[in-house]
Design an enzyme around this catalytic site. Structure first.
Site, PDB file in Angstrom:
ATOM      1  N   ILE A 292       0.749  -1.212  -0.063  1.00  8.65           N
ATOM      2  CA  ILE A 292       0.086  -0.104  -0.042  1.00  8.65           C
ATOM      3  C   ILE A 292       0.717   1.151   0.153  1.00  8.65           C
ATOM      4  O   ILE A 292       1.898   1.425   1.102  1.00  8.65           O
ATOM      5  CB  ILE A 292      -0.963  -0.157   1.155  1.00  8.65           C
TER       6      ILE A 292
ATOM      7  N   GLU B 260       2.373  -3.945   5.648  1.00  7.18           N
ATOM      8  CA  GLU B 260       1.417  -3.563   4.459  1.00  7.18           C
ATOM      9  C   GLU B 260       1.670  -4.072   3.030  1.00  7.18           C
ATOM     10  O   GLU B 260       1.289  -3.890   2.114  1.00  7.18           O
ATOM     11  CB  GLU B 260       1.367  -1.903   4.078  1.00  7.18           C
TER      12      GLU B 260
END
Length: 297
Positions: free
Chosen positions: A161, A204
């Site tokens: 992300i 992430e």
């Protein structure tokens, strides 16, 4: 119970009688053929004929047997020992011992189930419910070996992300966790094919292993995930790319061979991911053997 060479009962105790529901005091059976006792407990057995055949074969062989397991219709499990008895070199009979191990086997079964459950839990990411890095590493070894044997392509891509630390700093870790779960759900919903393996690789970062998928198929799937994440419109005011959550992706496709290790596909996908982030984020980069991660999609 001890039997003579003629298969007559020489010694039998109360516990033996109780275990096989043989009525009356044990002494009354001394001198009787053991097959008469067998007839009394045959209804307990799942396969009486097989049980009898096994007993006769064991006695005929005169070879000691220890902890042979027998399961009965009522669920009881007994361990059986058979020991031939010799006086000098003369065979004078044999000894049977039965032990009720039902509770022991149940405890072993329960422990096995618990261990399997723990193993399954250890292979899952607690937050997103996806496979974790450990399970991905194991699956990679399996698929690598298969692809190498069949000379088929194997694709892998990593994505993370964009500016996720800034997202956590802006919206807090609880909202950050919700964001991770949302992205994980998008990846699961987009990935097609029973063999595709989706995992949270750490933080992430997510990894997707695609057996028998060529580079084009891997790009197509990665782009579908990238678009879905962008279109979901999860607000991210601290992003320098887009004011919603986006991802960057690195792809590697290879036909495995013996002279390269499985982990190389991860390292090369990671290099491609780095290139995708270096050249602007919210994009896909494909690893090239000639120029590392030089193909941006």
């Amino acid at each position: 119970m001890i039997e003579t060479p003629e298969r007559e009962v020489a010694v039998i105790n109360q516990t033996f009688c109780d275990m096989f529901d043989i009525p009356g005091p044990p002494n009354q059976y001394v001198g009787l053929k053991s097959n008469q006792l067998f007839l009394s407990h045959a209804p307990m057995l799942k396969d009486p004929a097989r049980f009898l055949k096994t007993v006769e074969s064991t006695v005929y062989s005169k070879e000691s047997i220890v902890d042979e397991e027998i399961t009965f219709i009522n669920g009881k499990i007994y361990a059986r020992d058979y020991i031939p008895i010799y006086e000098g070199h003369v065979y004078i009979g044999h000894y049977w011992e039965y032990r009720d191990i039902t509770e022991k086997k149940k405890a072993e079964c329960d422990l096995c189930k618990a261990n399997k459950k723990l193993e399954m839990l250890s292979m899952k990411d607690g937050l997103t419910g996806l496979n974790n890095r450990r399970s991905l590493d194991k699956q990679l070894e399996i698929e690598w070996e298969y692809a190498q044997k069949e000379k088929e392509p194997l694709s892998f891509f990593l994505f993370d992300i964009d500016y996720f630390k800034a997202y956590n700093d802006t919206y807090g870790h609880i909202q950050g966790d919700e964001c991770l779960k949302e992205v994980a759900n998008i990846a699961k919903s987009v990935v097609f094919g029973e063999s595709a393996f989706v995992a949270r690789y750490g933080g992430e970062e997510f990894g997707i292993l695609l057996p028998r998928a060529n580079q084009y198929e891997a790009i197509k799937m990665a782009e579908a995930i990238r678009q879905q994440v962008e279109q979901r419109g999860i607000i991210h005011q601290a992003s320098d790319v887009f004011k919603c959550i986006t991802i960057s992706v690195g792809i590697m496709t290879v036909v495995p061979s013996e002279n390269i290790p499985p982990i190389s596909i991860v390292h090369q996908a990671d290099q491609a991911l780095y290139e995708a982030k270096r050249t602007g984020r919210n994009r896909i980069s494909v690893y090239s053997h000639h120029k590392e991660a030089d193909s941006n999609v």
